[in-house]
Scaffold this motif. Structure first.
Motif, PDB file in Angstrom:
ATOM      1  N   ARG A 153       0.705  -1.159   0.004  1.00 18.68           N
ATOM      2  CA  ARG A 153      -0.128   0.213  -0.118  1.00 18.68           C
ATOM      3  C   ARG A 153       0.917   1.272  -0.052  1.00 18.68           C
ATOM      4  O   ARG A 153       0.792   2.274  -0.828  1.00 18.68           O
ATOM      5  N   ASP A 154       1.996   1.298   0.842  1.00 13.39           N
ATOM      6  CA  ASP A 154       2.922   2.303   0.959  1.00 13.39           C
ATOM      7  C   ASP A 154       3.477   2.741  -0.446  1.00 13.39           C
ATOM      8  O   ASP A 154       3.796   3.897  -0.864  1.00 13.39           O
ATOM      9  N   ARG A 155       3.821   1.424  -0.975  1.00 14.62           N
ATOM     10  CA  ARG A 155       4.475   1.857  -2.382  1.00 14.62           C
ATOM     11  C   ARG A 155       3.606   2.201  -3.566  1.00 14.62           C
ATOM     12  O   ARG A 155       4.017   2.163  -4.812  1.00 14.62           O
ATOM     13  N   GLY A 156       2.340   1.968  -3.353  1.00 11.86           N
ATOM     14  CA  GLY A 156       1.182   1.949  -4.522  1.00 11.86           C
ATOM     15  C   GLY A 156       1.261   0.903  -5.155  1.00 11.86           C
ATOM     16  O   GLY A 156       0.756   0.984  -6.462  1.00 11.86           O
ATOM     17  N   ASN A 157       1.718  -0.297  -4.651  1.00 13.96           N
ATOM     18  CA  ASN A 157       1.783  -1.434  -5.673  1.00 13.96           C
ATOM     19  C   ASN A 157       0.503  -2.085  -5.598  1.00 13.96           C
ATOM     20  O   ASN A 157      -0.528  -2.265  -4.613  1.00 13.96           O
ATOM     21  N   GLN A 158       0.028  -2.709  -6.626  1.00 11.00           N
ATOM     22  CA  GLN A 158      -1.285  -3.378  -6.831  1.00 11.00           C
ATOM     23  C   GLN A 158      -0.875  -4.837  -6.723  1.00 11.00           C
ATOM     24  O   GLN A 158      -0.712  -5.358  -7.924  1.00 11.00           O
ATOM     25  N   LYS A 159      -1.183  -5.451  -5.863  1.00  7.58           N
ATOM     26  CA  LYS A 159      -0.667  -6.893  -5.729  1.00  7.58           C
ATOM     27  C   LYS A 159      -2.014  -7.586  -5.244  1.00  7.58           C
ATOM     28  O   LYS A 159      -2.912  -7.362  -4.358  1.00  7.58           O
ATOM     29  N   ARG A 160      -2.092  -8.909  -5.762  1.00  2.47           N
ATOM     30  CA  ARG A 160      -2.994  -9.685  -5.508  1.00  2.47           C
ATOM     31  C   ARG A 160      -2.966 -11.006  -4.800  1.00  2.47           C
ATOM     32  O   ARG A 160      -3.832 -11.576  -4.452  1.00  2.47           O
ATOM     33  N   TYR A 161      -1.697 -11.722  -5.152  1.00  4.85           N
ATOM     34  CA  TYR A 161      -1.447 -12.923  -4.684  1.00  4.85           C
ATOM     35  C   TYR A 161      -0.516 -13.333  -3.601  1.00  4.85           C
ATOM     36  O   TYR A 161       0.472 -12.736  -3.737  1.00  4.85           O
ATOM     37  N   ILE A 162      -0.488 -14.380  -3.130  1.00  2.00           N
ATOM     38  CA  ILE A 162       0.132 -14.869  -2.188  1.00  2.00           C
ATOM     39  C   ILE A 162       0.749 -16.205  -2.837  1.00  2.00           C
ATOM     40  O   ILE A 162      -0.053 -17.309  -2.742  1.00  2.00           O
ATOM     41  N   ILE A 163       2.076 -16.646  -2.872  1.00  2.00           N
ATOM     42  CA  ILE A 163       2.429 -17.920  -3.307  1.00  2.00           C
ATOM     43  C   ILE A 163       2.685 -18.917  -2.255  1.00  2.00           C
ATOM     44  O   ILE A 163       3.558 -18.329  -1.207  1.00  2.00           O
ATOM     45  N   ILE A 164       2.303 -19.847  -2.243  1.00  5.98           N
ATOM     46  CA  ILE A 164       2.495 -20.886  -1.161  1.00  5.98           C
ATOM     47  C   ILE A 164       2.539 -22.433  -1.674  1.00  5.98           C
ATOM     48  O   ILE A 164       1.895 -22.718  -2.218  1.00  5.98           O
ATOM     49  N   PRO A 165       3.688 -22.938  -1.129  1.00  9.67           N
ATOM     50  CA  PRO A 165       3.617 -24.323  -1.629  1.00  9.67           C
ATOM     51  C   PRO A 165       2.732 -25.385  -1.239  1.00  9.67           C
ATOM     52  O   PRO A 165       2.018 -25.105  -0.165  1.00  9.67           O
ATOM     53  N   ASP A 166       2.446 -26.341  -1.751  1.00 14.15           N
ATOM     54  CA  ASP A 166       1.240 -27.193  -1.362  1.00 14.15           C
ATOM     55  C   ASP A 166       1.599 -28.002  -0.082  1.00 14.15           C
ATOM     56  O   ASP A 166       0.852 -28.683   0.508  1.00 14.15           O
ATOM     57  N   SER A 167       2.816 -27.914   0.276  1.00 12.53           N
ATOM     58  CA  SER A 167       3.156 -28.739   1.699  1.00 12.53           C
ATOM     59  C   SER A 167       2.996 -27.736   2.852  1.00 12.53           C
ATOM     60  O   SER A 167       2.996 -28.304   3.962  1.00 12.53           O
ATOM     61  N   SER A 168       2.238 -26.660   2.634  1.00 15.64           N
ATOM     62  CA  SER A 168       2.300 -25.573   3.771  1.00 15.64           C
ATOM     63  C   SER A 168       1.372 -26.202   4.720  1.00 15.64           C
ATOM     64  O   SER A 168       0.359 -27.100   4.582  1.00 15.64           O
ATOM     65  N   HIS A 169       1.545 -25.444   5.928  1.00 15.54           N
ATOM     66  CA  HIS A 169       0.372 -25.660   7.065  1.00 15.54           C
ATOM     67  C   HIS A 169      -0.590 -25.033   6.753  1.00 15.54           C
ATOM     68  O   HIS A 169      -0.564 -23.912   6.070  1.00 15.54           O
ATOM     69  N   ALA A 209       3.613 -11.681  -1.878  1.00 20.90           N
ATOM     70  CA  ALA A 209       4.621 -12.364  -1.239  1.00 20.90           C
ATOM     71  C   ALA A 209       4.656 -13.722  -1.381  1.00 20.90           C
ATOM     72  O   ALA A 209       3.824 -14.434  -1.977  1.00 20.90           O
ATOM     73  N   VAL A 210       5.860 -14.409  -1.112  1.00 22.24           N
ATOM     74  CA  VAL A 210       5.882 -16.002  -0.953  1.00 22.24           C
ATOM     75  C   VAL A 210       5.992 -16.432   0.522  1.00 22.24           C
ATOM     76  O   VAL A 210       6.641 -15.830   1.105  1.00 22.24           O
ATOM     77  N   MET A 211       5.245 -17.459   0.663  1.00 21.81           N
ATOM     78  CA  MET A 211       5.171 -17.929   2.180  1.00 21.81           C
ATOM     79  C   MET A 211       5.907 -19.226   2.132  1.00 21.81           C
ATOM     80  O   MET A 211       5.152 -20.207   1.725  1.00 21.81           O
TER      81      MET A 211
END
Ligand SMILES: *Cc1c(COP(=O)(O)O)cnc(C)c1O
Length: 482
Positions: A153-169, A209-211
């Motif tokens: 928000r601070d950088r004015g970025n339009q972002k929509r997705y978080i990448i998460i591997p299928d092994s995640s909690h 982000a990538v989690m």
């Protein structure tokens, strides 16, 4: 099961009230007064002691049983930490106590603990600043995702997705979703880590982000982790470290040095504070330098005169994410634990956690299918695929272990392993215990071949054999009705 109310005998008493330490109120308005007497059980002190001791013995705990519940890091909790948490200067402190009362004499010690703990956790993770406010790992994740949103928000970025591997909690996609993002799931490759090419293909300018969990939930450290981080940064995406598995790398590798931007820790896992039964936990979050201004308030600061204070006035903060300052008793115990072990102790704990997991993996490889056959970190994940050929499921193996005096490992998680058995012994178990566990698992594997029904009939030693867990969850009834 007998309830304490059913032990009630009219006129029996086990009551001794302490002397009243506040002035007794006189004119309580009638509308606040209870009509009649409370319907409490009338029992002696011995009745109460026997009742609750009997109940406690129906359960498994880390103080009574080996508890290799994968991903949960159920290590022994040193009693030393309870002594510290019991000190009246901490335990009798009220969170609403004015900071400056008696020149802050009453609160300075507690604030110093929070401050010092934040510094230690920052050092251990390679982060610039830490907040101890989040109440659990999942709460830390949500806080982290809100920090991600604040950054973009601070950088004015339009972002929509978080990448998460299928092994995640499961809490990872849940936290990302609650914070307003959509998730992109990346499959695991044959080596047990996030498929790098698929990651590269899915990464785009709309990824916020990538989690990642590293080592991940199959206990494997991703050797491409630096590249994963730098690719994310090239797309102005942040990299989030789910620190639930920090016990594998403590004092060896710091997420901040690898390239992670935000980290949460589970103090109730890695730092040995008691957990189970739903709480209390603690999930501090650490961030790199330029994200520190977004951290939740209040912040614990050290003033130039050496005193400590809680500061609310950080205009770019994501705000309050919890009442008060986190689970203070858990924070205090974790602080005591870190000081108790010291630098060398923490490193040794990590090394032994990894050694113990590999010892179990090597001991059971012949009997259980190992989907990712490589040196593991703090936990190893088997599959009951071989036993399933005889109709024995991971659940049956878990139940059979109870009869042999062990808390079962985590089962059916991670989701990418069919019939998963996820075993995390931790560093606090002796070789004898590990050998007894391996022997028990071996016997169950053999019985699954010769008499599978006998495995499916377990447990035979518990008050209730196999409760209907779905019904118990859907129709939870905790009230006693005479
Ligand atoms: C335990 C765990 C979490 C969630 O932490 P809680 O403290 O239970 O909320 C997240 N990720 C992983 C890998 C975990 O093992």
């Amino acid at each position: 099961m007998e309830l304490i109310f059913e032990r009630s005998v009219k006129g029996r008493k086990g009551l001794r009230l302490p002397k009243c330490d506040v002035p007794s109120a006189k004119d309580i308005p009638a509308r606040y007064k209870r009509k009649g007497i409370a319907d409490l059980p009338e029992v002696s002190e011995l009745d109460v002691v026997r009742h609750f001791t009997r109940l406690s013995r129906m359960n498994f705990s880390i103080d009574t049983h080996f508890y290799p519940l994968g991903s949960c890091t159920m290590k022994y909790n040193p009693k030393f930490m309870e002594d510290i948490a019991k000190l009246p200067g901490f335990s009798q402190l009220h969170p609403l106590l004015p900071q400056l009362l008696l020149g802050g004499m009453l609160t300075q010690g507690a604030l110093e603990v929070l401050y010092n703990l934040e510094r230690l956790l920052a050092e251990l993770t390679g982060m610039h600043e830490v907040t101890t406010e989040p109440m659990a790992g999942a709460h830390g994740e949500l806080t982290g995702m809100m920090l991600v949103a604040a950054y973009h928000r601070d950088r004015g970025n339009q972002k929509r997705y978080i990448i998460i591997p299928d092994s995640s909690h499961g809490t990872n996609p849940a936290s990302a979703t609650i914070a307003g993002y959509q998730t992109i799931s990346i499959p695991t490759d044959k080596n047990g880590v996030m498929d790098f090419n698929q990651y590269k293909n899915k990464l785009n300018s709309e990824v916020a982000a990538v989690m990642l969990t590293c080592p991940n939930t199959v206990g494997i450290f991703n050797s491409q982790i630096r590249q994963i981080c730098s690719l994310a940064h090239q797309n102005d995406a942040l990299v989030y470290y789910d620190g639930a598995n920090l016990n594998a790398i403590l004092g060896k590798v710091r997420p901040g040095d690898i390239g992670f931007d935000i980290v949460h820790l589970n103090l109730h896992k890695t730092f040995a504070t008691p957990h189970g039964g739903g709480g209390p936990g603690s999930g501090p979050v650490g961030v790199r330098k330029d994200l520190a201004r977004f951290l939740p308030v209040p912040k614990v600061v050290k003033r130039s005169d050496g005193t400590y204070a809680l500061e609310e006035n950080w205009p770019e903060s994501i705000g309050r994410i919890a009442s008060f300052y986190g689970n203070f008793d858990v924070l205090l115990k974790a602080y005591a634990y870190i000081l108790l072990l010291g630098k060398d102790g923490l490193i040794e704990a990590s090394e032994k956690a990894v050694l113990n997991a590999n010892y179990i993996m090597a001991g059971l490889k012949k009997y259980y299918h190992l989907p990712y056959d490589r040196i593991c970190m703090h936990e190893c994940v088997f599959s009951a695929a071989k036993q399933l050929e005889k109709g024995v499921h991971a659940l049956d193996i878990a139940k059979a272990l109870i009869d042999k005096g062990f808390h079962p490992p985590t089962i059916y998680f991670p989701l990418i392993v069919k019939e998963a058995l996820m075993i995390e012994p931790t560093e606090t178990e002796s070789k004898d215990t590990l050998d007894r566990f391996i022997e028990a698992m071996k016997e169950i594997a053999e019985l699954s071949q010769t008499n599978p029904q006998a495995v499916k009939d377990t447990p035979l030693t518990t008050p209730v054999s196999r409760p209907d867990e779905t019904k118990a969850g859907r129709e939870l009834n905790l009230r006693w009705n005479p």
